[in-house]
Design an enzyme around this catalytic site. Structure first.
Site, PDB file in Angstrom:
ATOM      1  CG  PHE A 230       9.675  63.096 -25.155  1.00  0.00           C
ATOM      2  CD1 PHE A 230       8.885  64.158 -24.723  1.00  0.00           C
ATOM      3  CD2 PHE A 230       9.610  62.723 -26.489  1.00  0.00           C
ATOM      4  CE1 PHE A 230       8.046  64.823 -25.614  1.00  0.00           C
ATOM      5  CE2 PHE A 230       8.767  63.383 -27.386  1.00  0.00           C
ATOM      6  CZ  PHE A 230       7.988  64.435 -26.943  1.00  0.00           C
ATOM      7  CG  ASP A 232      14.912  58.097 -23.585  1.00  0.00           C
ATOM      8  OD1 ASP A 232      15.931  58.826 -23.709  1.00  0.00           O
ATOM      9  OD2 ASP A 232      14.445  57.444 -24.534  1.00  0.00           O
ATOM     10  CG  ASP A 310      12.662  63.093 -27.887  1.00  0.00           C
ATOM     11  OD1 ASP A 310      12.255  62.003 -28.354  1.00  0.00           O
ATOM     12  OD2 ASP A 310      13.067  63.197 -26.716  1.00  0.00           O
ATOM     13  CG  ASP A 315      13.302  58.193 -35.824  1.00  0.00           C
ATOM     14  OD1 ASP A 315      12.762  57.349 -35.069  1.00  0.00           O
ATOM     15  OD2 ASP A 315      12.658  59.030 -36.476  1.00  0.00           O
TER      16      ASP A 315
END
Length: 337
Positions: A230, A232, A310, A315
Site C-alpha cells: 500500500f 503511501d 507492508d 509497524d
C-alpha cells in the site's frame, strides 16, 4: 484502461530517473522479514490487536472497515504546525479513534444510510480533535463518504459485504470492482505515456478485510497474492532507511527542503511505484529463503505476501520513529493516501 499496480510498478521502476530499487537493501530487508516470521512477530492476525479496529466477530466489521479505508488518507502535518490528535493519538490511529468514538456515541458510522447523508457539520463533530486542530481535507472526506454511501445503497443492498460476496473469493475482482464503482479510490496517474495505477486505498481495503478475518470467511481470497503493498508516504521512508530503495541527490535535497510533491508528478509516481516493486522483490527473496531451508517450517505461498511485509514496515516506522526522522518522507496532499 490503467495497468494494474504490480505491472505499473515494474514499468515505472524500469524507467525511473530519481528512485531506484537496490538489491543489497532488498536482501537485508528480506532477512529482517524472515526473522520476524520465525519469531512470530510478523503474522496475519495483527489487525485486530489495534484497539480501534473492529473485531472479526462484529457483524458490522466489513462495513466499518470500508468506511475507515474510504477516509484513510492524508494524516501528515505541515512542518511547524500542531498535529491533529484524538484521545492523544495522532495520524491514522487518531482517525480510527474518532470513528470508534462516534460509534460508541450512537452514530451508525458503518451504515451508508447514515453517511450518504452526512453533512460538513456532522463530520466536524465526528472528527473533532483534542484541541482546535482539525483533520485535513474535511470537505473531500464528506464528499467521498456521500458518494460511496450512495453507490452501496443503489447497487449493493446498502452493504460492502455484497461487493465482497459478488467477487467469489477473488481479491483481483474485488480490486477492480472497488476502483470501478467508487470514484475516490481511482488512484491513477500518467507516466511516460502510460496510464498507471497505485490503488493504495483499494488494496489496503482488501488487505484489511483479509487481515481482520485472518483469511477466513469474508476474508478468504484465493488470489490474495495479487494484492501489492500500500504505497503511501511512510513505507517509502522505511524502504530508503533499509537501503532497499534509493533517491537521487536532487530528489533527496528536494525532500529535505520540505518541498511538497504534486500528486501525479513524475517524482511522486516514482516513489510510490518503486515502493511496490521493492516490496515485490523482498517478497520473492523471502520466499526463496524459505524454500531453501525446510527446517524453518514456513510455507512460502501462505506465510508471506506483500500485505504482511507492508504491515511489518508500517509497524517498524512507528516503533523506530525517531531513528527514521533522518530520512525525509514525501509530502503530497491528496485523497489517495
Amino acid at each position: 484502461m490503467a495497468l494494474m499496480p504490480k505491472e505499473s510498478a515494474k514499468l515505472v521502476a524500469g524507467l525511473a530517473k530519481d528512485v531506484f530499487v537496490e538489491q543489497a537493501g532488498v536482501k537485508k530487508l528480506a532477512l529482517a522479514v524472515l526473522n520476524g516470521l520465525k519469531t512470530g512477530k510478523i503474522r496475519p492476525g495483527n489487525f485486530s490487536q489495534i484497539k480501534y479496529h473492529p473485531r472479526p466477530d462484529d457483524p458490522r466489521a466489513a462495513d466499518w472497515i470500508f468506511v475507515l479505508d474510504t477516509l484513510n488518507f492524508s494524516f501528515w502535518t505541515e512542518t511547524g504546525t500542531k498535529k491533529w490528535r484524538v484521545n492523544k493519538e495522532t495520524g491514522y490511529f487518531a482517525f480510527c479513534a474518532a470513528v470508534k468514538r462516534a460509534i460508541d456515541a450512537g452514530k451508525p458510522m458503518w451504515d451508508p444510510k447514515y453517511y450518504s447523508q452526512i453533512t460538513l457539520q456532522d463530520a466536524e463533530t465526528i472528527f473533532r480533535g483534542d484541541d482546535e486542530v482539525g483533520i485535513p481535507l474535511i470537505h473531500e472526506r464528506v464528499k467521498g463518504l456521500q458518494e460511496a454511501g450512495k453507490v452501496l445503497l443503489d447497487k449493493y443492498h446498502g452493504t460492502f459485504v455484497e461487493c465482497i460476496k459478488s467477487c467469489g473469493g477473488s481479491a483481483e475482482k474485488l480490486l477492480q470492482l472497488i476502483v470501478r464503482e467508487f470514484e475516490s479510490y481511482r488512484d491513477e496517474a500518467d507516466y511516460e505515456g502510460h496510464r498507471i495505477s497505485i490503488y493504495k486505498r483499494a488494496q489496503i481495503l482488501i488487505g484489511d478485510i483479509w487481515a481482520c478475518y485472518e483469511g477466513r470467511g469474508l476474508g478468504e481470497f484465493h488470489d490474495i497474492d495479487s494484492i501489492a503493498m500500500f504505497a503511501d508516504y511512510r513505507i517509502p521512508q522505511v524502504l530508503v532507511y533499509y537501503g532497499a530503495m534509493r533517491y537521487s541527490d536532487s530528489l533527496m535535497s528536494k525532500l529535505r527542503s520540505d518541498e511538497p510533491l504534486k500528486q501525479g508528478s513524475r517524482e511522486e509516481v516514482e516513489i510510490r511505484a518503486c515502493s511496490i516493486e521493492a516490496v515485490e522483490q523482498v517478497c520473492d527473496e523471502v520466499r526463496r529463503l524459505i524454500k531453501a531451508d525446510s527446517k524453518l517450517g514456513l510455507n512460502p505461498s501462505k506465510d508471506v505476501n506483500a500485505i504482511i511485509i507492508d504491515h511489518y514496515l508500517w509497524d517498524y516506522r512507528r516503533e523506530y520513529a525517531e531513528e527514521l526522522e533522518s530520512i525525509p518522507f514525501h509530502k503530497t496532499r491528496t485523497i489517495y493516501y
